[in-house]
Motif scaffolding. Structure first.
Motif, PDB file in Angstrom:
ATOM      1  N   ILE A 243      -7.525  -6.380   5.432  1.00  0.00           N
ATOM      2  CA  ILE A 243      -6.223  -6.577   6.085  1.00  0.00           C
ATOM      3  C   ILE A 243      -5.919  -5.422   7.027  1.00  0.00           C
ATOM      4  CG2 ILE A 243      -5.099  -8.040   4.346  1.00  0.00           C
ATOM      5  CD1 ILE A 243      -3.946  -5.402   3.137  1.00  0.00           C
ATOM      6  N   ALA A 244      -5.019  -5.690   7.986  1.00  0.00           N
ATOM      7  CA  ALA A 244      -4.528  -4.638   8.896  1.00  0.00           C
ATOM      8  C   ALA A 244      -3.070  -4.944   9.185  1.00  0.00           C
ATOM      9  CB  ALA A 244      -5.358  -4.602  10.173  1.00  0.00           C
ATOM     10  N   PRO A 245      -2.188  -4.789   8.179  1.00  0.00           N
ATOM     11  CA  PRO A 245      -0.786  -5.196   8.377  1.00  0.00           C
ATOM     12  C   PRO A 245      -0.067  -4.341   9.403  1.00  0.00           C
ATOM     13  CG  PRO A 245      -1.055  -4.101   6.261  1.00  0.00           C
ATOM     14  CD  PRO A 245      -2.411  -4.215   6.849  1.00  0.00           C
ATOM     15  N   ALA A 246       0.643  -4.984  10.335  1.00  0.00           N
ATOM     16  CA  ALA A 246       1.410  -4.248  11.353  1.00  0.00           C
ATOM     17  C   ALA A 246       2.687  -3.695  10.723  1.00  0.00           C
ATOM     18  CB  ALA A 246       1.741  -5.173  12.510  1.00  0.00           C
ATOM     19  N   ASN A 247       3.353  -4.529   9.900  1.00  0.00           N
ATOM     20  CA  ASN A 247       4.590  -4.103   9.236  1.00  0.00           C
ATOM     21  C   ASN A 247       4.353  -4.158   7.730  1.00  0.00           C
ATOM     22  OD1 ASN A 247       7.147  -4.023   7.992  1.00  0.00           O
ATOM     23  ND2 ASN A 247       8.129  -4.797   9.851  1.00  0.00           N
ATOM     24  N   ILE A 248       4.119  -2.984   7.119  1.00  0.00           N
ATOM     25  CA  ILE A 248       3.714  -2.930   5.706  1.00  0.00           C
ATOM     26  C   ILE A 248       4.809  -3.471   4.788  1.00  0.00           C
ATOM     27  CG2 ILE A 248       3.082  -1.356   3.813  1.00  0.00           C
ATOM     28  CD1 ILE A 248       1.610   0.311   5.994  1.00  0.00           C
TER      29      ILE A 248
ATOM     30  N   ASP B  50      -4.359  10.716  -1.415  1.00  0.00           N
ATOM     31  CA  ASP B  50      -5.728  11.115  -1.083  1.00  0.00           C
ATOM     32  C   ASP B  50      -6.027  10.662   0.347  1.00  0.00           C
ATOM     33  OD1 ASP B  50      -8.409  12.062  -1.440  1.00  0.00           O
ATOM     34  OD2 ASP B  50      -8.138  11.705  -3.592  1.00  0.00           O
ATOM     35  N   SER B  51      -7.246  10.957   0.830  1.00  0.00           N
ATOM     36  CA  SER B  51      -7.558  10.654   2.241  1.00  0.00           C
ATOM     37  C   SER B  51      -8.325   9.345   2.413  1.00  0.00           C
ATOM     38  CB  SER B  51      -8.381  11.802   2.836  1.00  0.00           C
ATOM     39  OG  SER B  51      -9.559  11.970   2.057  1.00  0.00           O
ATOM     40  N   PHE B  52      -8.459   8.534   1.323  1.00  0.00           N
ATOM     41  CA  PHE B  52      -9.232   7.291   1.417  1.00  0.00           C
ATOM     42  C   PHE B  52      -8.637   6.327   2.455  1.00  0.00           C
ATOM     43  CE2 PHE B  52      -9.253   8.011  -3.421  1.00  0.00           C
ATOM     44  CZ  PHE B  52     -10.220   8.988  -3.314  1.00  0.00           C
ATOM     45  N   ILE B  53      -9.520   5.483   3.022  1.00  0.00           N
ATOM     46  CA  ILE B  53      -9.055   4.399   3.895  1.00  0.00           C
ATOM     47  C   ILE B  53      -9.600   3.088   3.322  1.00  0.00           C
ATOM     48  CG2 ILE B  53      -9.080   3.437   6.229  1.00  0.00           C
ATOM     49  CD1 ILE B  53      -9.538   6.292   7.276  1.00  0.00           C
ATOM     50  N   ILE B  54      -8.746   2.373   2.601  1.00  0.00           N
ATOM     51  CA  ILE B  54      -9.111   1.075   2.004  1.00  0.00           C
ATOM     52  C   ILE B  54      -7.949   0.124   2.270  1.00  0.00           C
ATOM     53  CG2 ILE B  54      -9.743  -0.144  -0.130  1.00  0.00           C
ATOM     54  CD1 ILE B  54     -10.501   2.670  -1.276  1.00  0.00           C
ATOM     55  N   ASN B  55      -8.214  -1.001   2.887  1.00  0.00           N
ATOM     56  CA  ASN B  55      -7.167  -1.994   3.173  1.00  0.00           C
ATOM     57  C   ASN B  55      -7.673  -3.374   2.783  1.00  0.00           C
ATOM     58  OD1 ASN B  55      -4.966  -0.435   4.659  1.00  0.00           O
ATOM     59  ND2 ASN B  55      -6.795   0.178   5.785  1.00  0.00           N
TER      60      ASN B  55
ATOM     61  N   MET C 169     -16.389  -4.403   4.289  1.00  0.00           N
ATOM     62  CA  MET C 169     -15.731  -3.530   3.315  1.00  0.00           C
ATOM     63  C   MET C 169     -15.244  -4.321   2.108  1.00  0.00           C
ATOM     64  SD  MET C 169     -12.224  -1.640   3.076  1.00  0.00           S
ATOM     65  CE  MET C 169     -11.921  -0.272   4.102  1.00  0.00           C
ATOM     66  N   ASN C 170     -14.681  -5.551   2.360  1.00  0.00           N
ATOM     67  CA  ASN C 170     -14.153  -6.352   1.250  1.00  0.00           C
ATOM     68  C   ASN C 170     -15.257  -6.738   0.266  1.00  0.00           C
ATOM     69  OD1 ASN C 170     -15.130  -7.854   3.396  1.00  0.00           O
ATOM     70  ND2 ASN C 170     -13.831  -9.619   2.998  1.00  0.00           N
ATOM     71  N   SER C 171     -16.517  -6.995   0.783  1.00  0.00           N
ATOM     72  CA  SER C 171     -17.643  -7.338  -0.090  1.00  0.00           C
ATOM     73  C   SER C 171     -17.981  -6.179  -1.012  1.00  0.00           C
ATOM     74  CB  SER C 171     -18.885  -7.684   0.738  1.00  0.00           C
ATOM     75  OG  SER C 171     -18.611  -8.750   1.595  1.00  0.00           O
ATOM     76  N   ILE C 172     -18.044  -4.965  -0.416  1.00  0.00           N
ATOM     77  CA  ILE C 172     -18.383  -3.783  -1.220  1.00  0.00           C
ATOM     78  C   ILE C 172     -17.283  -3.520  -2.244  1.00  0.00           C
ATOM     79  CG2 ILE C 172     -18.753  -1.272  -1.119  1.00  0.00           C
ATOM     80  CD1 ILE C 172     -20.167  -1.693   1.571  1.00  0.00           C
TER      81      ILE C 172
END
Length: 995
Positions: A283-288, A327-332, A1-4
């Motif tokens: 990323i997948a932060p546990a505590n934002i 919005d409903s996007f999922i980008i991290n 995902m990060n490459s795209i």
């Protein structure tokens, strides 16, 4: 995902995003991620489905993907701005796809003039299916002056009402219950369901298809058209500025086999590649909140579908340094100068709605049970002229070719005969009274069973239950360690169990749900709550195989929670048995998973007994488990759904929960209908073997099953095959299944005995021999044996000779193949399974009685027995014999399809008050237009029946102008009608009954 993300972000910053018109990714998941990024960066994505067919495949089983591709390409070509990007999985874009000129649309508007034949022809050319009832997109139904169409991509259908050939009204209708909205609309648009082809082009494609050698069951535009686009197709990576992701290139190297007629692999290798990300990381932060403190000074974007979610994460909506995107996007991702975090979770794919309207699929020759006369064979509905008036009668044949003519208004007194898969109905003799005696015997047995159920429930009601504390943070942690998101049904069922466990009452709850729907996960939550509170639990299964499966999965899940557990079954050595029993008695063990070996076990502080596949245990065995301790909580699980009415009867006595939603990682089962050939069987087996899987081969004839094994081995000498059927001893059968589960052989050759209770996730192809000889519920249930893991399942319905099977069987199989069964198959199969599920509650010991009178009637009688013993007075069902000389029937001119008329007859015959009749009449008018005279008179006949029953009238008959009413006490009253015309007879009868 990060490459795209980095690649598209750079293109955006250089103001040259239109350099990328086509983005090639590896699968659906990556396509969705790319779509979110494209939208987030302010461009318009168009995402094609992952189309994993091989050239020449019968495409009926890929109809969902093909329709989706058609819809997206249509939208893509219709969108005229330049800010668009087409996103496609690798396998889809490797085929030539239809050119822009293959797409079009047309509108139907109020006051348009419609030529029905031209409209039919156009819809057919555009890939629409013609059906009796429109239940999903890309279907159309034309019934006289009512036209129903559900355009591709639409959630609702459109109902056009014509006056002669002019559009009088257009209204939307709900494809679930067929009811249209009151509001009229001015117009709607129809887009192609396959391609917008003209007559000549369609003929040219069909000519090509005719010449092709293919094992497609029906060779037509729907099944093979896509492969023969010829000049109408183009290879899009050559036409558009294209880029390919690294993951798609990996797929090319590892798993991609290019067949003849598919684009050369090198053509993909020459496409510009999306380079590896240098700046951005996923990323997948546990505590934002904490994570953001490490990235101060960067541009921060938080994406959320709602403001409430932002508050739930304790983030400040007024903080000007954070850019909020709703919005409903999922980008991290995180880069040198920006952070993008999404609070959203992955949205599940929209599932097809389950149609509420069950269409009656009674076929001529099907067995039915009449509540007075017993089992006979349904031979259809026939019009009969009695005393000069025409009426419809259901024809049922009994032993010795005796016929029963049942007036359609009393069709509620028959039910489809359903017993277990291996039962064959024996027809009764008419007029002998033997069925009444049999019913009386069954009734006695049922009262005894119902009495036991009620007594046990009442006794347990008086005992104080062990209170379990279910309000612990660690229980939430357990849910989070599952590695998947619970379905709504699972969450609700866990809540219901927790309420029971903490209430201080003794729990007795049944959870029903298909295998693989997550019943064990629900049970594990109850086990953990029990164990953490210092108590013990036992989990009982009917077979050693199931016990092993459950033990392994539980040990894995409970590993980090310190649960001390063991397994006890027939394979446990004597020494181990003693050790486990001692450990249970002194409290060293908290959980034991096992088989019947656990019956009568002694424990230190047992609080919970879980019974899996509870219908496999007899009533006495279940009672033995309840006797382990009088205040023990009982939680039973069953893989078949329970009928709603029985559910209600039993829910007063025990808790009922159900899982109806499959987990989101479950893939659908790809279904094919094929004519038998050695080449086909060889191909199916080797294809499954290539992906490391095993197969079920269903051959439903014990006498010839050994010969079938010899045929398979002659065809595939290196394949290992084992046989299983009802005459093999249970212990031996269990060993065979266990060896199959351990991958010791490739094919399990079986009768339909395999249709329930097995969870073998490595067996993902099933061949059903002689599929035309199976009922819809059995075919549906057998298909459910495969596709139980994250691997796609394949189901092959094989027939010996397609020229020799009936049109109905062809229709049934082909429609099952495209997964819709005209909207009614799944619902009907579910109905059958529900009935069986109800039978399962009682235990297998009762199967003899069920076979004699069928599940439907058996359950009706059980419900009555439960209601009577619970003190609910149920009125005895009464009938009225109506012999009026009037023509009253739902005419075939008004409703052409027999099965739809049959279903309306059934629904009307069950009406208990006038309002119910008026609701159905309104629905009929909505769906089929104004009723004609005989239909209108039939609706009035149903009103007469309802009023007569409420007045205790037994028969109503007419001769000339005289109408005679016979009451329950055999007194008679005769009145006169002004004439012998139908309308006078009806109005005079109604006047008398309404007095």
């Amino acid at each position: 995902m990060n490459s795209i993300y980095e690649f598209l972000k750079n293109l955006q910053e250089q103001n040259s995003l239109k350099k990328c018109q086509l983005l090639v990714v590896n699968d659906d998941l990556q396509a969705q991620m790319a779509s979110d990024i494209v939208s987030f960066l302010g461009f318009k994505p168009f995402v094609l489905s992952d189309f994993r067919a091989n050239f020449g495949d019968d495409l009926l089983s890929f109809s969902t993907e093909l329709q989706e591709i058609t819809k997206v390409l249509n939208e893509y070509y219709s969108y005229k701005k330049e800010d668009k990007i087409l996103i496609s999985p690798l396998r889809t874009i490797s085929f030539p796809l239809p050119k822009e000129k293959c797409f079009d649309s047309f509108e139907i508007s109020f006051a348009d003039t419609i030529n029905i034949e031209e409209l039919k022809s156009k819809l057919y050319n555009w890939g629409y299916y013609f059906v009796d009832i429109v239940t999903s997109e890309a279907e159309a139904s034309i019934r006289g002056d009512i036209i129903d169409i559900c355009p591709l991509g639409s959630d609702s259908g459109y109902r056009i009402s014509l006056f002669d050939d002019e559009v009088e009204s257009i209204r939307k209708f709900d494809i679930e219950d067929q009811k249209s909205s009151k509001e009229e609309i001015d117009s709607f648009k129809i887009t192609p369901a396959f391609l917008a082809l003209d007559e000549q082009t369609l003929e040219e494609i069909n000519e090509q298809i005719e010449k092709v050698e293919s094992d497609a069951f029906i060779k037509d535009i729907h099944s093979l058209g896509f492969w023969y686009l010829g000049e109408l197709g183009e290879y899009l990576p050559q036409k558009l500025n294209s880029f390919i992701s690294q993951e798609a290139l990996d797929e090319l190297d590892e798993a991609y086999v290019f067949e003849e007629k598919r684009v050369n692999k090198d053509k993909f290798l020459t496409l510009p590649q999306i380079y590896k990300a240098k700046e951005y990381q996923e990323i997948a932060p546990a505590n934002i909140k904490e994570f953001l403190t490490f990235h101060e000074g960067k541009k921060v974007t938080i994406i959320s579908s709602t403001e409430a979610k932002v508050k739930a994460f304790d983030l400040d909506l007024t903080n000007k340094e954070i850019n909020y995107v709703f919005d409903s996007f999922i980008i991290n991702v995180v880069g040198n100068s920006e952070v993008v975090i999404s609070l959203n979770k992955e949205i599940k794919k929209r599932r097809k709605k389950r149609i509420k309207l069950v269409i009656d699929e009674l076929q001529n020759g099907d067995f039915v049970v009449h509540e007075k006369h017993g089992i006979g064979q349904y031979q259809g509905i026939e019009p009969v002229v009695v005393m000069g008036a025409k009426r419809d009668f259901v024809v049922i044949t009994y032993a010795g070719n005796d016929k029963l003519l049942l007036p359609v208004e009393n069709i509620d007194s028959i039910d489809r005969y359903v017993a277990d898969g291996n039962s064959y109905a024996v027809v009764d003799k008419l007029g002998r009274g033997s069925f009444a005696k049999l019913k009386e015997k069954v009734k006695e047995k049922l009262f005894a069973i119902a009495n036991d159920i009620i007594k046990i429930a009442a006794a347990r009601e008086l005992v104080n239950g062990i209170k379990i504390n279910t309000d612990k943070k660690i229980l939430n942690d357990f849910v989070l360690t599952s590695g998947f998101e619970y379905t709504k049904d699972q969450t609700r069922s866990i809540r219901e169990i927790y309420e029971d466990l903490s209430s201080g009452r003794v729990m007795d709850r049944l959870l029903s749900g298909d295998v693989g729907f997550g019943k064990t996960e629900v049970a594990m939550n109850a086990i953990l709550a029990t164990v953490l509170d210092g108590y013990q639990a036992i989990f009982v299964c009917p077979t050693t195989l199931l016990a092993s499966q459950h033990f392994l999965s539980m040990r894995k899940r409970f590993e980090s929670f310190g649960v001390k557990m063991a397994k006890l079954d027939g394979k446990t050595s004597a020494k181990e048995k003693t050790s486990i029993k001692n450990a249970l008695l002194n409290g060293e063990l908290q959980l034991v998973v096992g088989t019947h070996s656990l019956l009568g076990i002694k424990t230190k502080n047992l609080a919970l007994v879980i019974i899996d596949e509870e219908h496999k245990f007899g009533v006495k065995q279940k009672e033995k488990l309840k006797e382990l301790r009088e205040d023990v909580h009982i939680f039973s699980m069953s893989a078949t759904p329970i009928p709603r009415t029985l559910n209600l009867a039993l829910s007063k006595l025990k808790g009922m929960s159900s899982l109806l939603t499959p987990p989101k990682e479950r893939l659908g089962v790809r279904t094919y209908v094929k004519e038998y050939s050695d080449k086909l069987i060889k191909e199916i087996v080797l294809r499954e073997k290539r992906r490391g899987g095993q197969l079920f081969y269903v051959h439903n004839n014990i006498a010839s099953i050994e010969a079938k094994k010899a045929d398979i081995l002659e065809l595939l000498p290196n394949i290992k095959v084992e046989i299983i059927h009802s005459k093999i001893k249970p212990e031996e059968a269990e060993k065979i299944i266990e060896r199959f589960d351990n991958k010791e052989f490739d094919i399990l050759l079986a009768t339909s005995i395999v249709e329930s209770g097995l969870h073998l996730p490595n067996a993902n192809s099933i061949i059903i021999d002689g599929a035309d000889r199976f009922g819809i519920a059995d075919l549906h249930q057998l298909r459910g044996r495969v596709g139980r893991s994250d691997k796609e399942g394949f189901c092959y319905y094989v027939v010996e000779d397609k020229k020799k099977i009936t049109n109905d069987a062809i229709k049934r199989l082909v429609a099952l193949e495209s997964n819709s069964y005209l909207g009614s198959g799944t619902a009907l199969a579910h109905q059958d399974l529900e009935i069986r599920g109800g039978g399962n509650i009682i235990g297998e010991a009762q199967s003899g009685h069920i076979k004699q009178i069928g599940y439907g009637l058996y359950l009706k009688m059980l419900e009555d027995a439960l209601a009577t013993l619970s003190g609910e007075l149920k009125e005895q069902s009464k009938t009225v014999d109506i012999k009026l000389a009037i023509s009253a029937y739902i005419s075939s001119d008004y409703i052409y399809e027999d099965r739809v008329r049959l279903e309306l007859y059934r629904r009307l015959s069950k009406c208990q008050n006038r309002d119910e009749v008026y609701i159905i009449e309104e629905e009929m008018e909505d769906r089929f237009g104004k009723p004609d005279t005989p239909t209108k008179q039939f609706l009035e006949l149903i009103i007469i029946k309802i009023l007569a029953l409420s007045k205790g009238i037994k028969t109503i008959s007419s001769y000339e102008m005289n109408i005679t009413f016979t009451k329950a006490d055999d007194t008679k009253e005769t009145i006169k009608s002004p004439s012998k015309d139908d309308d006078d007879i009806i109005s005079t009868t109604l006047q008398y009954l309404r007095k």
